[in-house]
Design a protein around this motif. Structure first.
Motif, PDB file in Angstrom:
ATOM      1  N   SER A 105       0.768  -1.293   0.013  1.00  0.00           N
ATOM      2  CA  SER A 105       0.059   0.118  -0.144  1.00  0.00           C
ATOM      3  C   SER A 105       0.868   1.269   0.103  1.00  0.00           C
ATOM      4  CB  SER A 105      -0.933   0.231   1.142  1.00  0.00           C
ATOM      5  OG  SER A 105      -1.822  -1.122   1.194  1.00  0.00           O
ATOM      6  N   GLN A 124      -7.782  -3.026   6.897  1.00  0.00           N
ATOM      7  CA  GLN A 124      -8.729  -4.005   6.536  1.00  0.00           C
ATOM      8  C   GLN A 124      -8.287  -4.919   5.333  1.00  0.00           C
ATOM      9  OE1 GLN A 124     -11.562  -4.758   8.140  1.00  0.00           O
ATOM     10  NE2 GLN A 124     -11.551  -6.272   6.564  1.00  0.00           N
ATOM     11  N   THR A 145      -4.412  10.409  -0.852  1.00  0.00           N
ATOM     12  CA  THR A 145      -4.829  10.522   0.561  1.00  0.00           C
ATOM     13  C   THR A 145      -4.728   8.947   1.073  1.00  0.00           C
ATOM     14  OG1 THR A 145      -6.265  12.441   0.300  1.00  0.00           O
ATOM     15  CG2 THR A 145      -6.642  11.120   2.277  1.00  0.00           C
ATOM     16  N   VAL A 146      -3.993   8.585   2.386  1.00  0.00           N
ATOM     17  CA  VAL A 146      -3.765   7.552   2.753  1.00  0.00           C
ATOM     18  C   VAL A 146      -4.826   7.248   3.911  1.00  0.00           C
ATOM     19  CG1 VAL A 146      -2.479   5.793   4.148  1.00  0.00           C
ATOM     20  CG2 VAL A 146      -1.476   7.351   2.263  1.00  0.00           C
ATOM     21  N   ASP A 147      -5.817   6.079   3.388  1.00  0.00           N
ATOM     22  CA  ASP A 147      -6.634   5.651   4.515  1.00  0.00           C
ATOM     23  C   ASP A 147      -6.117   4.549   5.301  1.00  0.00           C
ATOM     24  OD1 ASP A 147      -8.939   4.813   5.684  1.00  0.00           O
ATOM     25  OD2 ASP A 147     -10.451   4.880   4.260  1.00  0.00           O
ATOM     26  N   MET A 148      -5.787   4.721   6.431  1.00  0.00           N
ATOM     27  CA  MET A 148      -5.004   3.813   7.283  1.00  0.00           C
ATOM     28  C   MET A 148      -5.879   2.803   7.530  1.00  0.00           C
ATOM     29  SD  MET A 148      -1.959   3.866   7.068  1.00  0.00           S
ATOM     30  CE  MET A 148      -1.852   2.458   8.401  1.00  0.00           C
ATOM     31  N   SER A 149      -7.052   3.073   7.893  1.00  0.00           N
ATOM     32  CA  SER A 149      -8.157   1.961   8.416  1.00  0.00           C
ATOM     33  C   SER A 149      -8.539   1.007   6.915  1.00  0.00           C
ATOM     34  CB  SER A 149      -9.472   2.593   8.675  1.00  0.00           C
ATOM     35  OG  SER A 149     -10.023   3.357   7.517  1.00  0.00           O
ATOM     36  N   ALA A 150      -8.324   1.579   5.790  1.00  0.00           N
ATOM     37  CA  ALA A 150      -8.725   0.612   4.573  1.00  0.00           C
ATOM     38  C   ALA A 150      -7.506   0.227   4.590  1.00  0.00           C
ATOM     39  CB  ALA A 150      -9.074   1.588   3.521  1.00  0.00           C
TER      40      ALA A 150
END
Length: 203
Positions: A114, A143, A135-140
């Motif tokens: 990622s 998951q 934009t990095v979505d750490m929760s995604a």
């Protein structure tokens, strides 16, 4: 006659009496310090050791493997293919396959992948591609990591179950006698397994 000669003479003539007094006083002191009475009484004798219970064997195998990691999941099918009755004990279903696919290599590599994608997008202009900063979505990201891990776990479990059947045991093993392990299973039961060879696989 010197003082030394007189003292020696007194000791010679009263030696038996002196010894008797000393011995008597010493015995009284011992008895006073012994709460259960005189030395040699039955209550002072240590009890005979209790004979340990004999262990009843649950199942006998050629080979027992403790640990369902990389080494265990590879070794077990190979032993079974060689017609050796084999049992494998793993503490947790969540650790089938070992640390690599569950908590180490694979989870780490998914997150690194990622990060590499984000870095490529961020520097896409160098390749002639213009885009907005990512934009990095750490929760995604997390998951995705969990999804990859959960997709691999059933594969490893199926491979072991195909090779071992009911001899794949989920529980905690400990040695209780030579070539004998006691397994506290996750079902709340206890099994005693003995084998010609035991393998401890820790990876």
């Amino acid at each position: 006659m010197s003082t030394l000669s007189i003292n020696l003479g007194m000791l010679e003539t009263k030696g038996i009496q002196a010894a008797g007094v000393i011995g008597s006083d010493y015995q009284k002191q011992i008895e006073a310090q012994t709460p259960l009475g005189r030395i040699g009484q039955p209550q002072d004798i240590a009890p005979a050791p209790v004979k340990p219970k004999e262990i009843e064997m649950d199942t006998q195998y050629y080979d027992d493997i403790i640990g369902g990691g990389k080494a265990g999941k590879t070794l077990a099918p190979a032993l079974v293919a060689g017609r050796r009755k084999t049992a494998l004990v793993e503490r947790s279903l969540n650790m089938i396959g070992g640390s690599c696919p569950n908590i180490a290599c694979i989870p780490s590599k998914t997150m690194v992948a990622s990060a590499e994608v984000a870095n490529t997008v961020r520097n896409s202009a160098a390749y002639g591609i213009k885009t907005t900063p990512p934009t990095v979505d750490m929760s995604a990201v997390i998951q995705r990591k969990r999804s990859v891990v959960q997709s691999l776990r059933p594969i490893n479990l199926n491979n072991l179950h195909t090779a071992l059947g009911d001899d794949l045991i989920i529980g905690t093993a400990r040695f209780v006698a030579p070539k004998t392990i006691e397994v506290a299973t996750d079902e709340g039961t206890t099994r005693l397994l003995t084998a010609e060879r035991l393998f401890i696989t820790v990876v």
